[in-house]
Design a protein around this motif. Structure first.
Motif, PDB file in Angstrom:
ATOM      1  N   GLY A 105       7.960  12.968  -1.503  1.00  0.00           N
ATOM      2  CA  GLY A 105       6.994  14.228  -1.817  1.00  0.00           C
ATOM      3  C   GLY A 105       7.099  14.418  -3.701  1.00  0.00           C
ATOM      4  O   GLY A 105       8.070  14.263  -4.334  1.00  0.00           O
ATOM      5  N   LEU A 106       5.896  14.204  -4.330  1.00  0.00           N
ATOM      6  CA  LEU A 106       6.247  14.729  -6.375  1.00  0.00           C
ATOM      7  C   LEU A 106       6.260  15.992  -5.869  1.00  0.00           C
ATOM      8  O   LEU A 106       5.006  17.183  -6.099  1.00  0.00           O
ATOM      9  CB  LEU A 106       4.795  14.655  -6.322  1.00  0.00           C
ATOM     10  CG  LEU A 106       3.891  12.582  -6.847  1.00  0.00           C
ATOM     11  CD1 LEU A 106       3.636  12.625  -6.884  1.00  0.00           C
ATOM     12  CD2 LEU A 106       5.028  11.898  -7.101  1.00  0.00           C
ATOM     13  N   ASP A 107       7.491  16.656  -6.474  1.00  0.00           N
ATOM     14  CA  ASP A 107       7.809  17.720  -7.020  1.00  0.00           C
ATOM     15  C   ASP A 107       9.101  17.354  -7.982  1.00  0.00           C
ATOM     16  O   ASP A 107       9.570  17.040  -8.039  1.00  0.00           O
ATOM     17  CB  ASP A 107       7.747  18.195  -5.562  1.00  0.00           C
ATOM     18  CG  ASP A 107       8.143  19.811  -5.889  1.00  0.00           C
ATOM     19  OD1 ASP A 107       8.743  20.349  -4.883  1.00  0.00           O
ATOM     20  OD2 ASP A 107       8.619  20.095  -6.857  1.00  0.00           O
TER      21      ASP A 107
ATOM     22  N   VAL B 148       0.621  -1.303   0.205  1.00  0.00           N
ATOM     23  CA  VAL B 148      -0.228  -0.016  -0.098  1.00  0.00           C
ATOM     24  C   VAL B 148       1.248   0.780   0.197  1.00  0.00           C
ATOM     25  O   VAL B 148       2.096   0.931   0.803  1.00  0.00           O
ATOM     26  CB  VAL B 148      -0.805   0.125   1.530  1.00  0.00           C
ATOM     27  CG1 VAL B 148      -1.976   1.681   0.981  1.00  0.00           C
ATOM     28  CG2 VAL B 148      -1.570  -0.615   1.367  1.00  0.00           C
ATOM     29  N   ILE B 149       0.766   2.322  -1.022  1.00  0.00           N
ATOM     30  CA  ILE B 149       1.655   3.216  -1.513  1.00  0.00           C
ATOM     31  C   ILE B 149       0.802   4.224  -0.634  1.00  0.00           C
ATOM     32  O   ILE B 149      -0.335   4.788  -1.232  1.00  0.00           O
ATOM     33  CB  ILE B 149       2.285   3.133  -2.482  1.00  0.00           C
ATOM     34  CG1 ILE B 149       3.333   4.303  -2.673  1.00  0.00           C
ATOM     35  CG2 ILE B 149       1.458   3.461  -3.746  1.00  0.00           C
ATOM     36  CD1 ILE B 149       4.391   4.091  -3.878  1.00  0.00           C
ATOM     37  N   LEU B 150       1.329   4.983   0.106  1.00  0.00           N
ATOM     38  CA  LEU B 150       1.157   6.635   0.389  1.00  0.00           C
ATOM     39  C   LEU B 150       1.674   7.900  -0.468  1.00  0.00           C
ATOM     40  O   LEU B 150       3.349   7.905  -0.845  1.00  0.00           O
ATOM     41  CB  LEU B 150       1.588   7.499   1.435  1.00  0.00           C
ATOM     42  CG  LEU B 150       0.753   5.477   2.731  1.00  0.00           C
ATOM     43  CD1 LEU B 150       1.006   6.947   4.355  1.00  0.00           C
ATOM     44  CD2 LEU B 150      -0.410   5.700   2.307  1.00  0.00           C
ATOM     45  N   ILE B 151       1.001   8.641  -1.489  1.00  0.00           N
ATOM     46  CA  ILE B 151       1.496   9.516  -2.391  1.00  0.00           C
ATOM     47  C   ILE B 151       1.045  10.261  -2.565  1.00  0.00           C
ATOM     48  O   ILE B 151      -0.210  10.559  -2.329  1.00  0.00           O
ATOM     49  CB  ILE B 151       1.518   8.784  -3.460  1.00  0.00           C
ATOM     50  CG1 ILE B 151       2.022   7.434  -4.334  1.00  0.00           C
ATOM     51  CG2 ILE B 151       1.714  10.004  -5.434  1.00  0.00           C
ATOM     52  CD1 ILE B 151       1.562   6.752  -5.398  1.00  0.00           C
ATOM     53  N   GLY B 152       1.641  11.757  -3.087  1.00  0.00           N
ATOM     54  CA  GLY B 152       1.609  13.083  -3.211  1.00  0.00           C
ATOM     55  C   GLY B 152       2.164  13.967  -2.845  1.00  0.00           C
ATOM     56  O   GLY B 152       3.689  14.163  -3.209  1.00  0.00           O
ATOM     57  N   ARG B 153       1.861  15.450  -2.688  1.00  0.00           N
ATOM     58  CA  ARG B 153       2.872  16.655  -3.387  1.00  0.00           C
ATOM     59  C   ARG B 153       3.544  16.415  -2.089  1.00  0.00           C
ATOM     60  O   ARG B 153       2.606  16.074  -1.061  1.00  0.00           O
ATOM     61  CB  ARG B 153       2.851  17.095  -3.791  1.00  0.00           C
ATOM     62  CG  ARG B 153       2.388  17.465  -5.365  1.00  0.00           C
ATOM     63  CD  ARG B 153       1.888  19.080  -5.593  1.00  0.00           C
ATOM     64  NE  ARG B 153       0.480  19.296  -5.485  1.00  0.00           N
ATOM     65  CZ  ARG B 153       0.136  20.194  -4.736  1.00  0.00           C
ATOM     66  NH1 ARG B 153       0.992  21.290  -5.265  1.00  0.00           N
ATOM     67  NH2 ARG B 153      -0.803  21.024  -4.207  1.00  0.00           N
ATOM     68  N   PRO B 154       4.971  17.308  -2.102  1.00  0.00           N
ATOM     69  CA  PRO B 154       5.146  17.252  -0.006  1.00  0.00           C
ATOM     70  C   PRO B 154       4.239  18.313   0.682  1.00  0.00           C
ATOM     71  O   PRO B 154       3.724  18.801   0.384  1.00  0.00           O
ATOM     72  CB  PRO B 154       6.371  17.943  -0.882  1.00  0.00           C
ATOM     73  CG  PRO B 154       6.371  18.138  -2.477  1.00  0.00           C
ATOM     74  CD  PRO B 154       5.329  18.535  -2.675  1.00  0.00           C
ATOM     75  N   ASN B 155       4.336  17.848   2.534  1.00  0.00           N
ATOM     76  CA  ASN B 155       3.880  19.068   2.807  1.00  0.00           C
ATOM     77  C   ASN B 155       2.270  19.038   3.039  1.00  0.00           C
ATOM     78  O   ASN B 155       1.533  19.528   3.401  1.00  0.00           O
ATOM     79  CB  ASN B 155       4.111  19.807   2.853  1.00  0.00           C
ATOM     80  CG  ASN B 155       4.573  20.767   4.391  1.00  0.00           C
ATOM     81  OD1 ASN B 155       5.088  19.492   5.547  1.00  0.00           O
ATOM     82  ND2 ASN B 155       4.514  22.002   4.470  1.00  0.00           N
ATOM     83  N   VAL B 156       1.806  16.930   2.469  1.00  0.00           N
ATOM     84  CA  VAL B 156       0.630  17.045   2.293  1.00  0.00           C
ATOM     85  C   VAL B 156       0.149  16.130   3.963  1.00  0.00           C
ATOM     86  O   VAL B 156      -1.176  16.084   4.237  1.00  0.00           O
ATOM     87  CB  VAL B 156      -0.612  15.924   0.795  1.00  0.00           C
ATOM     88  CG1 VAL B 156      -0.608  17.508   0.277  1.00  0.00           C
ATOM     89  CG2 VAL B 156       0.180  15.028   1.205  1.00  0.00           C
ATOM     90  N   GLY B 157       0.922  15.331   4.343  1.00  0.00           N
ATOM     91  CA  GLY B 157       0.632  14.504   5.601  1.00  0.00           C
ATOM     92  C   GLY B 157       1.127  13.044   5.378  1.00  0.00           C
ATOM     93  O   GLY B 157       0.103  12.444   6.451  1.00  0.00           O
ATOM     94  N   LYS B 158       1.822  12.733   4.727  1.00  0.00           N
ATOM     95  CA  LYS B 158       1.888  11.690   3.802  1.00  0.00           C
ATOM     96  C   LYS B 158       2.353  10.654   5.810  1.00  0.00           C
ATOM     97  O   LYS B 158       2.144   9.407   6.074  1.00  0.00           O
ATOM     98  CB  LYS B 158       2.761  11.067   2.641  1.00  0.00           C
ATOM     99  CG  LYS B 158       2.017  11.740   1.576  1.00  0.00           C
ATOM    100  CD  LYS B 158       3.194  11.288  -0.200  1.00  0.00           C
ATOM    101  CE  LYS B 158       4.488  11.811   0.986  1.00  0.00           C
ATOM    102  NZ  LYS B 158       4.689  13.530   0.028  1.00  0.00           N
ATOM    103  N   SER B 159       3.518  11.667   5.540  1.00  0.00           N
ATOM    104  CA  SER B 159       4.668  10.874   6.901  1.00  0.00           C
ATOM    105  C   SER B 159       4.043  10.842   8.235  1.00  0.00           C
ATOM    106  O   SER B 159       3.874   9.782   8.571  1.00  0.00           O
ATOM    107  CB  SER B 159       5.542  11.797   6.995  1.00  0.00           C
ATOM    108  OG  SER B 159       6.967  11.724   6.281  1.00  0.00           O
TER     109      SER B 159
END
Length: 461
Positions: free
Chosen positions: A58-60, A4-15
């Motif tokens: 993060g995706l950037d 299960v992967i958590l994906i998103g742009r930086p600083n959205v709260g993935k960690s």
């Protein structure tokens, strides 16, 4: 094992979500964009199924380094089984988020849109704007407050294979062997909670009066009280006997906003969480002389994370009216929806007013927290609930609960033994939980419901 992967742009709260699902602080979290640059992986348990959780960078594409991070993240997504795409609910939908989300849908994997940082009504209203993504599976959550996370876990659970991790601390299958096909217990072995001290943690942000409350409860100056924020660093323990029961109180260090933690106070949060791991009931202390803050909500989320019995204590309640209490109570219910089960009491710790009412409240909640619900009555309630509101079919196939049985305590943990556990929607679990609260005395405590196959080797039919 599935990924299960958590994906998103930086600083959205993935960690932060990664740590929440892993139930430990593995990934470093900060407000600095790009803190996570590589993938963190850990094996986690969601109810009774296991998977590998991946926290991606993060995706950037703003720099060459971040572009490489993004490339690695997208490669990891292709090799994953379930995708959780996160966005920041504090902002309106971004075109870049929409573009990334659509590209992930092309991978043809179970994909959820998770709108994080939904901390209040305004955030909730803004989250409706994300409907333009057209996501079939969308969740508004607040990782910091532990709100909505269970719904996301239930969705992930539906796509996980029934793999059993060796040496699981709680062997649910082994426990269920003590019950026959009707859910009748064959051999009962229950811990005697009546002989144990009741462990109570006092938590809250700095200067809300936690130390004063401890002193009032044990009727002596046990904690140092000072207007200087951060006076208490180490947890302060004190025992007190009330009506032949031993209460063990712990006054924890006040929690500050992360950016204002100074010196040795940086250890306070970790020590507070360590205390809560060993606690039965948390007294969440709020300062009634000040407006509720985002930090109050965050601390409430910490208490919720540990699945404790909880009492919300409005301290510094001097010369306020019943109407004012109702107003603040409604505000708390609105902002702390995830603590809807927690009773609220107003006290004045310095003046000692109404503090004595906490003892019977604590005792009642402890009894609820450790109670054994009679199997026959539990199944009677389940039968009535499913008759009133039948379980929705899954693609035309009948979903049936054979029986329910309590397999754990502190808090009550209920196994729903059924033919298609993955098909029980989280909204129906919420419905059953509400029905349980109507039938049994569960004030002040969370309830854990786990759908389970009749046998670990059974296939869904």
């Amino acid at each position: 094992m599935q990924k299960v992967i958590l994906i998103g742009r930086p600083n959205v709260g993935k960690s932060s979500l990664f740590n929440r699902l892993a139930k430990q602080r593995i990934a470093i979290t900060s407000d600095i964009s790009g803190t996570t640059r590589d993938t963190n992986k850990t094996q986690i348990e969601i109810f009774d199924r296991f998977c590998v959780l991946v926290d991606s960078g993060g995706l950037d594409e703003s720099t060459e380094m971040f572009a490489k991070v993004q490339q690695k993240t997208l490669e990891e997504a292709k090799n994953s089984d379930i995708i959780v795409f996160m966005v920041d609910g504090k902002f309106m939908p971004q075109d870049e988020d929409k573009r990334i989300f659509y590209s992930l849908l092309k991978l043809d994997k179970p994909t959820a849109l998770v709108i994080n940082k939904i901390d209040g009504n305004k955030d909730e209203e803004r989250s409706f704007e994300f409907n333009e993504f057209g996501a079939k599976n969308s969740f508004g959550i607040s990782v910091s407050h532990n709100s909505g996370v269970d719904d996301l876990k239930s969705w992930i659970y539906r796509y996980l294979e029934d793999e059993i991790k060796p040496d699981v601390s709680l062997d649910l299958d082994e426990f269920l062997e003590n019950f026959d096909e009707n859910g009748e217990i064959l051999e009962e072995k229950l811990e005697n909670y009546d002989e144990k001290p009741i462990k109570v943690g006092i938590i809250g942000r700095v200067n809300v009066g936690k130390s004063s409350l401890l002193n009032a409860l044990v009727k002596e100056s046990r904690s140092v009280v000072s207007p200087t924020a951060g006076t208490t660093i180490d947890p302060v323990n004190e025992s007190f006997i009330y009506e032949d029961r031993i209460y063990e109180f712990v006054d924890t260090a006040g929690i500050r906003k992360r950016g204002k933690i100074e010196g040795i106070e940086k250890f306070a949060l970790n020590r507070t969480e360590a205390v809560l791991e060993q606690t039965d009931i948390a007294l969440l202390v709020l300062d009634s002389s000040e407006p509720l803050t985002e930090l109050d909500e965050r601390i409430a989320g910490i208490a919720s994370k540990f699945e404790l019995g909880i009492i919300i204590v409005l301290n510094k309640w001097e010369n306020k009216s019943e109407a004012e209490f109702e107003r603040i109570r409604e505000e708390i219910r609105d902002k702390f929806k995830f603590l809807a089960y927690a009773p609220i009491i107003s006290v004045s710790a310095l003046g000692g007013k109404r503090v004595h009412k906490l003892y019977p409240m604590i005792l009642e909640i402890y009894k609820n927290f450790t109670q054994k619900i009679q199997t026959s009555k539990l199944n009677e309630m389940i039968a009535e609930a499913t008759k009133t509101h039948p379980i929705p079919h899954e693609k035309g196939k009948v979903v049936k609960i054979y029986y329910a049985v309590q397999f754990g305590f502190a808090p009550p943990k209920i196994a729903l033994v059924m033919n298609r556990p993955r098909s029980l929607h989280f909204s129906y679990k919420r419905y059953l939980t509400n029905k349980m609260r109507e039938r049994f005395n569960l004030s002040g405590v969370p309830v854990v419901l786990i759908p389970k196959n009749r046998g670990s080797s059974d296939e869904e039919k």
